[in-house]
Write an enzyme that holds these catalytic residues in place. Structure first.
Site, PDB file in Angstrom:
ATOM      1  N   ASP A   1      22.753 -20.205  20.359  1.00 43.44           N
ATOM      2  CA  ASP A   1      23.290 -18.846  20.440  1.00 43.44           C
ATOM      3  C   ASP A   1      23.317 -18.256  19.040  1.00 43.44           C
ATOM      4  O   ASP A   1      23.352 -18.985  18.051  1.00 43.44           O
ATOM      5  CB  ASP A   1      24.691 -18.865  21.041  1.00 43.44           C
ATOM      6  CG  ASP A   1      24.663 -19.233  22.514  1.00 43.44           C
ATOM      7  OD1 ASP A   1      24.276 -18.369  23.315  1.00 43.44           O
ATOM      8  OD2 ASP A   1      25.010 -20.378  22.841  1.00 43.44           O
ATOM      9  N   THR A   2      23.333 -16.941  18.972  1.00 40.17           N
ATOM     10  CA  THR A   2      23.231 -16.299  17.665  1.00 40.17           C
ATOM     11  C   THR A   2      23.744 -14.873  17.732  1.00 40.17           C
ATOM     12  O   THR A   2      24.143 -14.393  18.787  1.00 40.17           O
ATOM     13  CB  THR A   2      21.765 -16.320  17.179  1.00 40.17           C
ATOM     14  OG1 THR A   2      21.701 -15.849  15.854  1.00 40.17           O
ATOM     15  CG2 THR A   2      20.891 -15.443  18.060  1.00 40.17           C
ATOM     16  N   THR A   3      23.720 -14.196  16.595  1.00 33.59           N
ATOM     17  CA  THR A   3      24.039 -12.777  16.546  1.00 33.59           C
ATOM     18  C   THR A   3      22.995 -12.054  15.710  1.00 33.59           C
ATOM     19  O   THR A   3      22.659 -12.496  14.615  1.00 33.59           O
ATOM     20  CB  THR A   3      25.421 -12.530  15.905  1.00 33.59           C
ATOM     21  OG1 THR A   3      25.486 -13.204  14.644  1.00 33.59           O
ATOM     22  CG2 THR A   3      26.529 -13.026  16.800  1.00 33.59           C
TER      23      THR A   3
END
Length: 423
Positions: A344-346
């Site tokens: 997951d990331t932003t």
């Protein structure tokens, strides 16, 4: 009327992020006369507080920076594995665990990107704001509390069994042994104090100052794998981005250790079939994207994380992509036996009134990374290093002072009609 505060207005700007508080933090910096680099630091720090399950200062980051005068440049701030990290540390294991001290085996590079960006802002873009101003929203929200979102509640509930094992993590995120509910207030006091110190002392304090000493001390007390040398030897750097011209635009992405080259290859291969394609979202349209992805990932999986931009640029040459595109058959699928990795990331972006744009990605890999939480600073460390292999012959084999493979890759499009936008 004369006693009313003067409304600050900034025209021709934009801030995009996955949390409204972070977007507001960046916009506020622009309203104060800040530039895209300064505003991006504000967004990045705010996300570390409001979106802790997806990002944080214990993770890595990659930034693409566009300047109408300079073109596109690339901040590479991935952390190396520790000097003393090797396969002996994992004796008896087949794979590196996703959680715990053995997963926290690479330096965190995100804050070094802030430092490098701040230096460029101050020295070249005439930035006037102080680091403390850039992290003001993040400090305030961590000390006074954030509103728990549904996604944060769900993540904490789903991962409770594996994350609550870390005592320091549980003290912050499972107060009274309970999962915080959506709409409740969550305080991250230690993280807020750390951000406040970085704002006062400068972002490089994370690596070569008092914060660095506290981080190293916490790693030592919790029998972690990193030490003060791993922090002191880490530095972000300006690198050459990858570039590819398509029929519609010039596309840019990050080079190694990211999979930016694969993202560009997919678009390049897809572009070669554009004129032959049926309508969007048809079965052939989706099939083409899948087949292009397989070819690109086949290349990605043999990429050395130390490869130079010049080496990877060869995969983006028109002649080479022309040849690869011939492997695609709309009537059959290329065999594929690989398993996708979780992560997951932003992603976030800022555009200022001078037409300068930052496209950035910042992550701690899996939700809450390793879960390995430092008692003095409240930092949750990334687990990017679990993408290393314990097999000595593997191209991603774990070694001391080596960068892990990153799925993170920011992107920038410079349209041929000279209208600039982020992707």
């Amino acid at each position: 009327m004369n006693n009313l505060p003067l409304t600050q207005i900034s025209e021709n700007v934009m801030v995009v992020s996955p949390h409204h508080k972070a977007s507001d933090a960046g916009l506020e910096i622009l309203k104060q006369g800040g530039n895209a680099l300064e505003a991006t630091i504000a967004v990045a720090s705010s996300l570390a507080v409001h979106y802790p399950h997806m990002t944080g200062i214990g993770g890595d980051a990659f930034w693409l920076v566009y300047d109408p005068k300079e073109g596109v440049s690339f901040i590479e701030s991935a952390g190396y594995s520790g000097f003393e990290v090797n396969t002996e540390k994992y004796k008896g294991l087949e794979n590196i665990p996703f959680r715990g001290r053995l997963a926290a085996n690479t330096a965190a590079g995100a804050v070094s990107a802030w430092h490098l960006a701040f230096e460029k802002s101050k020295n070249e873009w005439k930035g006037k704001l102080k680091p403390s101003q850039l992290v003001q929203e993040a400090v305030f929200s961590s000390l006074n509390g954030i509103t728990v979102t549904k996604s944060l509640e769900q993540t904490l509930e789903e991962k409770k069994e594996e994350l609550s094992v870390d005592k320091e993590f549980a003290q912050i995120y499972y107060s009274n042994a309970k999962t915080p509910k959506s709409g409740e207030t969550l305080i991250q006091e230690k993280l807020g104090n750390t951000l406040k110190r970085l704002g006062e002392n400068g972002f490089d304090d994370f690596y070569r100052g008092e914060v660095a000493k506290d981080i190293a001390d916490d790693f030592s007390k919790k029998e972690g794998l990193l030490n003060i040398k791993d922090l002191q030897e880490h530095k972000a750097s300006w690198q050459t981005p990858l570039k590819m011209k398509t029929s519609k635009a010039n596309l840019y992405n990050a080079s190694a250790p990211t999979q930016g080259v694969a993202s560009l290859m997919i678009l390049g291969l897809f572009d070669r079939w554009c004129e032959k394609l049926p309508k969007k979202d048809s079965s052939n349209h989706i099939h083409l994207l899948v087949e292009a992805t397989k070819i690109a990932f086949r290349h990605r999986d043999k990429m050395d994380t130390s490869a130079s931009a010049q080496e990877l640029q060869k995969w983006l040459e028109p002649e080479y992509l022309d040849k690869l595109s011939l492997e695609i058959d709309l009537e059959k699928a290329i065999p594929w036996g690989e398993n996708a990795q979780a992560g997951d990331t932003t992603w976030f972006a800022v555009s200022d009134s001078e037409g300068r744009v930052v496209s950035a990605i910042q992550s701690i890999y899996h939700e809450f990374g390793s879960g390995f939480t430092l008692p003095k600073t409240g930092i949750v460390w990334q687990n990017r290093g679990c993408s290393f292999s314990l097999e000595p012959s593997h191209i991603q084999a774990l070694k001391p002072r080596k960068k892990p493979f990153h799925t993170l890759n920011p992107a920038v499009e410079n349209g041929l009609n000279c209208q600039f936008e982020t992707v």
